[in-house]
Design an enzyme around this catalytic site. Structure first.
Site, PDB file in Angstrom:
ATOM      1  N   ALA A  23      48.715  23.890  25.990  1.00 38.53           N
ATOM      2  CA  ALA A  23      48.605  25.073  25.124  1.00 38.53           C
ATOM      3  C   ALA A  23      49.394  26.241  25.710  1.00 38.53           C
ATOM      4  O   ALA A  23      50.017  27.002  24.964  1.00 38.53           O
ATOM      5  CB  ALA A  23      47.139  25.453  24.931  1.00 38.53           C
ATOM      6  N   GLY A  26      52.879  25.462  24.752  1.00 34.14           N
ATOM      7  CA  GLY A  26      53.017  25.564  23.306  1.00 34.14           C
ATOM      8  C   GLY A  26      52.939  26.980  22.781  1.00 34.14           C
ATOM      9  O   GLY A  26      53.561  27.318  21.770  1.00 34.14           O
ATOM     10  N   ASP A  27      52.187  27.835  23.466  1.00 31.98           N
ATOM     11  CA  ASP A  27      52.107  29.245  23.097  1.00 31.98           C
ATOM     12  C   ASP A  27      53.497  29.876  23.176  1.00 31.98           C
ATOM     13  O   ASP A  27      53.917  30.598  22.270  1.00 31.98           O
ATOM     14  CB  ASP A  27      51.131  29.960  24.030  1.00 31.98           C
ATOM     15  CG  ASP A  27      51.044  31.453  23.760  1.00 31.98           C
ATOM     16  OD1 ASP A  27      50.794  31.845  22.614  1.00 31.98           O
ATOM     17  OD2 ASP A  27      51.216  32.230  24.725  1.00 31.98           O
ATOM     18  N   ALA A  28      54.213  29.581  24.243  1.00 31.46           N
ATOM     19  CA  ALA A  28      55.565  30.124  24.410  1.00 31.46           C
ATOM     20  C   ALA A  28      56.517  29.554  23.363  1.00 31.46           C
ATOM     21  O   ALA A  28      57.347  30.280  22.802  1.00 31.46           O
ATOM     22  CB  ALA A  28      56.088  29.816  25.810  1.00 31.46           C
ATOM     23  N   GLU A  31      55.678  31.215  19.980  1.00 35.74           N
ATOM     24  CA  GLU A  31      56.113  32.610  19.934  1.00 35.74           C
ATOM     25  C   GLU A  31      57.630  32.712  19.835  1.00 35.74           C
ATOM     26  O   GLU A  31      58.148  33.563  19.103  1.00 35.74           O
ATOM     27  CB  GLU A  31      55.615  33.402  21.143  1.00 35.74           C
ATOM     28  CG  GLU A  31      55.999  34.865  21.034  1.00 35.74           C
ATOM     29  CD  GLU A  31      55.277  35.779  21.986  1.00 35.74           C
ATOM     30  OE1 GLU A  31      55.793  36.895  22.196  1.00 35.74           O
ATOM     31  OE2 GLU A  31      54.203  35.423  22.503  1.00 35.74           O
TER      32      GLU A  31
END
Length: 137
Positions: A23, A26-28, A31
């Site tokens: 996660a 995946g957040d990066a 975004e």
């Protein structure tokens, strides 16, 4: 000798990374896709880019996009999503419910796993599905 990071981890290697680790990655990825989308589409002015980005990457918005994405996921993708959704997080932002934050973590886990396995076309396909005009928040 080539010395660069190659995005081609297999499912065993990805399985060894914690759900929250995926996660985090995946957040990066998500975004960066949002920022690219906003710049390419001209959806926000320079002064409003950060505010617009935050409106797309906050947990409630990610949860809504995940709900739209679910019908298009393969069984393997669903497994990665569930892995992230079921991860034990210690802090939930005030602007999100536990359910929204869990779904957002699932989306990020999925995008992290797809990214690390080199499935960039699939990430783009799923991202595009949720960003189409008919699917705007």
């Amino acid at each position: 000798m080539q010395n660069y990071f190659q995005l081609c981890m297999d499912s065993r290697e990805i399985g060894q990374i914690s759900a929250l680790g995926l996660a985090h990655c995946g957040d990066a990825v998500f975004e960066l896709l949002v920022r690219s989308y906003l710049c390419q589409s001209g959806k926000a002015t320079t002064k409003d880019l950060h505010k617009a980005t935050v409106s797309y990457v906050c947990a409630p918005a990610q949860a809504a996009r995940m709900d739209r994405m679910l019908p298009f996921l393969t069984e393997q993708e669903l497994a990665q999503y569930r892995r992230g959704r079921n991860a034990h997080v210690h802090a939930i932002p005030k602007n999100a419910t536990h359910e929204q934050y869990s779904k957002a973590t699932g989306l990020e886990c999925l995008f992290g796993a797809l990214y690390l396995s080199g499935q960039l076309e699939r990430i783009n396909e799923l991202f595009t599905l949720t960003m189409e005009e008919g699917h705007a928040l």
